[in-house]
Design a protein around this motif. Structure first.
Motif, PDB file in Angstrom:
ATOM      1  N   ASP A 129       5.399  19.502  25.965  1.00  0.00           N
ATOM      2  CA  ASP A 129       5.624  18.529  24.899  1.00  0.00           C
ATOM      3  C   ASP A 129       4.858  17.243  25.196  1.00  0.00           C
ATOM      4  N   ALA A 130       4.694  16.435  24.180  1.00  0.00           N
ATOM      5  CA  ALA A 130       4.052  15.136  24.335  1.00  0.00           C
ATOM      6  C   ALA A 130       4.595  14.186  23.286  1.00  0.00           C
ATOM      7  N   LEU A 131       4.334  12.919  23.487  1.00  0.00           N
ATOM      8  CA  LEU A 131       4.659  11.883  22.508  1.00  0.00           C
ATOM      9  C   LEU A 131       3.365  11.398  21.873  1.00  0.00           C
ATOM     10  N   VAL A 132       3.365  11.277  20.555  1.00  0.00           N
ATOM     11  CA  VAL A 132       2.212  10.774  19.825  1.00  0.00           C
ATOM     12  C   VAL A 132       2.632   9.505  19.094  1.00  0.00           C
ATOM     13  N   ASP A 133       1.850   8.438  19.245  1.00  0.00           N
ATOM     14  CA  ASP A 133       2.242   7.181  18.612  1.00  0.00           C
ATOM     15  C   ASP A 133       1.478   6.956  17.313  1.00  0.00           C
ATOM     16  N   ASP A 134       1.900   5.930  16.583  1.00  0.00           N
ATOM     17  CA  ASP A 134       1.324   5.657  15.269  1.00  0.00           C
ATOM     18  C   ASP A 134      -0.052   5.024  15.345  1.00  0.00           C
ATOM     19  N   ALA A 135      -0.564   4.809  16.557  1.00  0.00           N
ATOM     20  CA  ALA A 135      -1.928   4.312  16.723  1.00  0.00           C
ATOM     21  C   ALA A 135      -2.863   5.405  17.222  1.00  0.00           C
ATOM     22  N   GLY A 136      -2.365   6.645  17.285  1.00  0.00           N
ATOM     23  CA  GLY A 136      -3.195   7.764  17.703  1.00  0.00           C
ATOM     24  C   GLY A 136      -3.170   8.053  19.184  1.00  0.00           C
ATOM     25  N   GLY A 137      -2.301   7.384  19.940  1.00  0.00           N
ATOM     26  CA  GLY A 137      -2.204   7.627  21.368  1.00  0.00           C
ATOM     27  C   GLY A 137      -1.351   8.837  21.690  1.00  0.00           C
ATOM     28  N   VAL A 138      -1.584   9.437  22.848  1.00  0.00           N
ATOM     29  CA  VAL A 138      -0.822  10.588  23.320  1.00  0.00           C
ATOM     30  C   VAL A 138      -0.255  10.256  24.688  1.00  0.00           C
ATOM     31  N   VAL A 139       1.046  10.511  24.884  1.00  0.00           N
ATOM     32  CA  VAL A 139       1.718  10.271  26.156  1.00  0.00           C
ATOM     33  C   VAL A 139       2.144  11.612  26.725  1.00  0.00           C
ATOM     34  N   LEU A 140       1.684  11.939  27.916  1.00  0.00           N
ATOM     35  CA  LEU A 140       1.963  13.230  28.523  1.00  0.00           C
ATOM     36  C   LEU A 140       3.195  13.200  29.415  1.00  0.00           C
ATOM     37  N   GLY A 141       3.311  12.180  30.257  1.00  0.00           N
ATOM     38  CA  GLY A 141       4.419  12.111  31.192  1.00  0.00           C
ATOM     39  C   GLY A 141       5.575  11.274  30.684  1.00  0.00           C
ATOM     40  N   GLY A 142       5.315  10.049  30.337  1.00  0.00           N
ATOM     41  CA  GLY A 142       6.363   9.162  29.846  1.00  0.00           C
ATOM     42  C   GLY A 142       5.850   7.742  29.768  1.00  0.00           C
ATOM     43  N   LEU A 143       6.675   6.870  29.210  1.00  0.00           N
ATOM     44  CA  LEU A 143       6.309   5.464  29.110  1.00  0.00           C
ATOM     45  C   LEU A 143       7.533   4.613  29.362  1.00  0.00           C
ATOM     46  N   TRP A 144       7.281   3.386  29.762  1.00  0.00           N
ATOM     47  CA  TRP A 144       8.384   2.451  29.941  1.00  0.00           C
ATOM     48  C   TRP A 144       7.917   1.044  29.627  1.00  0.00           C
ATOM     49  N   ILE A 145       8.865   0.243  29.192  1.00  0.00           N
ATOM     50  CA  ILE A 145       8.595  -1.145  28.812  1.00  0.00           C
ATOM     51  C   ILE A 145       9.379  -2.047  29.751  1.00  0.00           C
ATOM     52  N   PRO A 146       8.697  -2.761  30.632  1.00  0.00           N
ATOM     53  CA  PRO A 146       9.387  -3.736  31.472  1.00  0.00           C
ATOM     54  C   PRO A 146       9.477  -5.075  30.777  1.00  0.00           C
ATOM     55  N   GLY A 147      10.322  -5.948  31.306  1.00  0.00           N
ATOM     56  CA  GLY A 147      10.359  -7.319  30.833  1.00  0.00           C
ATOM     57  C   GLY A 147       9.156  -8.078  31.348  1.00  0.00           C
ATOM     58  N   PRO A 148       9.004  -9.354  30.960  1.00  0.00           N
ATOM     59  CA  PRO A 148       7.829 -10.138  31.347  1.00  0.00           C
ATOM     60  C   PRO A 148       7.613 -10.192  32.846  1.00  0.00           C
ATOM     61  N   GLY A 149       8.684 -10.214  33.643  1.00  0.00           N
ATOM     62  CA  GLY A 149       8.533 -10.293  35.092  1.00  0.00           C
ATOM     63  C   GLY A 149       8.228  -8.978  35.737  1.00  0.00           C
ATOM     64  N   GLY A 150       8.202  -7.894  34.971  1.00  0.00           N
ATOM     65  CA  GLY A 150       8.014  -6.584  35.565  1.00  0.00           C
ATOM     66  C   GLY A 150       6.606  -6.075  35.533  1.00  0.00           C
ATOM     67  N   LEU A 151       5.671  -6.831  34.952  1.00  0.00           N
ATOM     68  CA  LEU A 151       4.316  -6.334  34.834  1.00  0.00           C
ATOM     69  C   LEU A 151       3.500  -6.583  36.084  1.00  0.00           C
ATOM     70  N   ASN A 152       3.600  -7.815  36.648  1.00  0.00           N
ATOM     71  CA  ASN A 152       2.825  -8.149  37.838  1.00  0.00           C
ATOM     72  C   ASN A 152       1.367  -7.723  37.664  1.00  0.00           C
ATOM     73  N   ARG A 153       0.755  -8.172  36.606  1.00  0.00           N
ATOM     74  CA  ARG A 153      -0.558  -7.669  36.242  1.00  0.00           C
ATOM     75  C   ARG A 153      -1.625  -8.129  37.226  1.00  0.00           C
ATOM     76  N   THR A 154      -2.403  -7.182  37.684  1.00  0.00           N
ATOM     77  CA  THR A 154      -3.545  -7.449  38.538  1.00  0.00           C
ATOM     78  C   THR A 154      -4.797  -7.447  37.673  1.00  0.00           C
ATOM     79  N   PRO A 155      -5.926  -7.902  38.189  1.00  0.00           N
ATOM     80  CA  PRO A 155      -7.164  -7.813  37.397  1.00  0.00           C
ATOM     81  C   PRO A 155      -7.465  -6.388  36.951  1.00  0.00           C
ATOM     82  N   GLU A 156      -7.180  -5.401  37.832  1.00  0.00           N
ATOM     83  CA  GLU A 156      -7.434  -4.013  37.454  1.00  0.00           C
ATOM     84  C   GLU A 156      -6.525  -3.596  36.316  1.00  0.00           C
ATOM     85  N   ALA A 157      -5.241  -4.009  36.385  1.00  0.00           N
ATOM     86  CA  ALA A 157      -4.315  -3.639  35.327  1.00  0.00           C
ATOM     87  C   ALA A 157      -4.691  -4.323  34.020  1.00  0.00           C
ATOM     88  N   THR A 158      -5.161  -5.564  34.127  1.00  0.00           N
ATOM     89  CA  THR A 158      -5.588  -6.258  32.920  1.00  0.00           C
ATOM     90  C   THR A 158      -6.757  -5.541  32.264  1.00  0.00           C
TER      91      THR A 158
END
Length: 309
Positions: A129-158
């Motif tokens: 199975d997979a998840l398909v979003d309304d923008a045409g994306g496909v998710v194979l494993g899963g997704l999660w939404i963290p709060g603002p403090g949970g991203l810890n974005r690095t230059p690579e992640a950006t």
């Protein structure tokens, strides 16, 4: 349920440029094993357009990706755009270290080069199975939404989050999945790659998020989460984390709030999330910011060749 074998088909072997740069020896071994066991056309793409052309001209050849999770996701998305994904079996020989191949591990693909190559030749197809979003994306494993403090974005992640980011950017800022054990719903080193614990997307999501992501909830954020039109949480209740994966033909959404001791879990065919601009990780790729997104489950959306047993 297993799909018919496709081991007698010729192969289109797509060798990701990052894999050639990171571990050329593993790439050589994989190529030798595959060419020794099947008729194979080797493709050395320099970018996504080369991959797209190779897939468009593949004929009867079934795609084999030599590379990391990003290389697999690129091929899956291109097949989805061509509406070929449900009918084309995909194989993967992972090249790279964790966490760049954490999705491959979660899906049940051996991380060893020879074992993965032999699985391409001798394995069996499984519809997943997979998840398909309304923008045409496909998710194979899963997704999660963290709060603002949970991203810890690095230059690579950006860079990974940018629509025009480099396709060669590796996965960054991912919890260490090597600590996950079978008792936590993951896959221990002593288990076979296609053990019962690894068969669901819930296990994949567990592996992808890792222990740190599960036990150290980030800051609050405001989201509206609906499952098949039923409101699970609204903007007035702070959310710590939302996780979503495809399980047994349905989308399973888990909502953590600070006001409840236990998370709420719901099953649906369609999940919509909206609110102030938020980022989310789908298969460990950071996406956003977006203000709204809807995911629908696709049962048996794609076919992956995995070891037998």
């Amino acid at each position: 349920m297993s799909a018919p074998d496709s081991t007698e088909q010729p192969l289109l072997v797509v060798i990701d440029p990052v894999a050639r740069r990171v571990d050329g020896e593993s790439v050589r071994i994989a190529r030798d094993v595959l060419c020794g066991g099947a008729v194979a056309k080797i493709c050395f793409p320099e970018g996504p357009q080369d991959v797209e052309r190779a897939l468009a001209r593949r004929g009867r050849r079934r795609p084999v990706v030599i590379g990391d999770d990003r290389a697999l996701l690129r091929v899956v998305h291109l097949l989805h755009q061509r509406r070929d994904l449900p009918e084309v079996p995909v194989s993967l020989v992972p090249v790279g270290a964790l966490p760049a191949v954490s999705l491959a591990r979660a899906l049940g693909v051996p991380l060893g080069t020879v074992a993965a190559s032999r699985a391409v030749l001798d394995g069996a197809e499984r519809r997943l199975d997979a998840l398909v979003d309304d923008a045409g994306g496909v998710v194979l494993g899963g997704l999660w939404i963290p709060g603002p403090g949970g991203l810890n974005r690095t230059p690579e992640a950006t860079a990974a989050a940018e629509p025009n980011g480099s396709p060669e950017t590796g996965i960054a800022d991912v919890a260490d999945v090597t600590e996950v054990t079978a008792s936590e719903g993951g896959v221990g080193d002593h288990q076979s790659w296609w053990s019962p614990a690894a068969r669901t997307a819930r296990s994949a999501l567990t592996l992808l998020t890792g222990p740190a992501a599960r036990h150290q909830l980030p800051s609050c954020t405001r989201l509206r989460v609906e499952a098949d039109g039923v409101l699970l949480v609204d903007l007035d209740e702070p959310v710590a984390r939302v996780a979503l994966c495809a399980v047994d033909g349905q989308a399973e959404v888990t909502v953590h709030t600070h006001s409840a001791e236990l998370p709420s879990v719901a099953r649906a065919t369609r999940v919509s999330i909206s609110g102030p601009s938020f980022h989310y990780r789908a298969d460990n790729v950071l996406t956003g910011p977006v203000r709204t997104r809807t995911w629908s489950v696709r049962e048996g959306a794609w076919r992956l060749v995995l070891p037998r047993g």
